[in-house]
Design an enzyme around this catalytic site. Sequence first.
Site: not given
Length: 372
Positions: A84, A146, A239, A249, A260
């Site tokens: 990513q 991420h 979210e 958070y 998963y």
Amino acid sequence: MKIWILFLASLMVLNANASNAVIVDDSLNIKQVTQFDGTPWGIALLNDQEAIITIQKGEAYRVNLSTGNKQRLTGLPSVDNKGQGGLLDVAISPDFNNQAWLYFTYAKPSKEGARTTLARAILSNNGLSQWEDLLVTESASPFTRHYGGRIAFDDKGHVFFSIGDRGVRENAQNLTNHAGSIIRLSLNGQVPADNPFVSHANIKNEIWSYGHRNPQGLFYDQNTQTLWSNEHGPKGGDEINLIRPAANYGWPIVSYGKEYSGAASIGEGKTKDGIDNPAKVFIPSIAPSSLLRYQGMLFSNWNGDFLSTALALRHLNKVKVAENGETTETRYLENLAERLRSIAQDSEGALYIGTDSGKLLKITLASHVSLK
């Protein structure tokens, strides 16, 4: 201060249940502006005629939005584009008309693993000069996921950018590193004196908020002077959050998502004292990838609504937040069956969306005639 208090009060009611989203077979006009060989991860509109587009594999282009012609920019650094990672977001400095700074996030290679990095450079024609890394974050990881990476500016001389947990859940609660946080800096990369953790020797002073899994949308609402993010949950539990300084958070202490493998809950539950609740939860996950709060004439009935591009469920997601905090969700562009990655809005209210298949799309009303 009054605006801030009103917005906090408006979100006291949490809509945490799976919503019955309205699927719209709408009359939107979809025009393909151009095609890239790669994923258009970030879109920065220079004006209504030109944009800078970042391509995840490590390229950037200056694009004529009328003709689709594109010119590749020179002056970019090497990026780690595994998984990513890569060249991520691009944003225009609030003072761009006086000094043409562009801000970028990218996965910077290092021997410990790639690090989410905020940088800036001067745009001149089709080249970048005076490249400087403003913050190479302490977020190295053996994993290639991420990275976060979205950029936003407030109206007080600050730049924000997001960082995911880098595949190590505990990072998001460990304030001795930057992973799993939203960062706030001055435009020159310095730490503002009023950042919430500047007096803490063992906490990264750049951190504005923490407990984030992978926030890939970030938007500062100039009208209400509030910062918002959207972020990926695991299996369920995406979210939208109102971002406050020093707020936690919750990841991975609390989550609305599941593991998963199987259906085991994550952490201690869905809520906990001292942890900020989300303004909106998506169950099942839509995989939100960018965020804006619409303000424009073209879709005037959307004003104040959140727009998220979605990857897993492949649509444009619109969320209206009522005064009592309840949310209404509507989905558009599902017929495209495209992973929607990035979004921007021009001065007329038209939307530009980048897809993982390399398309740059312009979205208007089917009956819209430009006033220009």
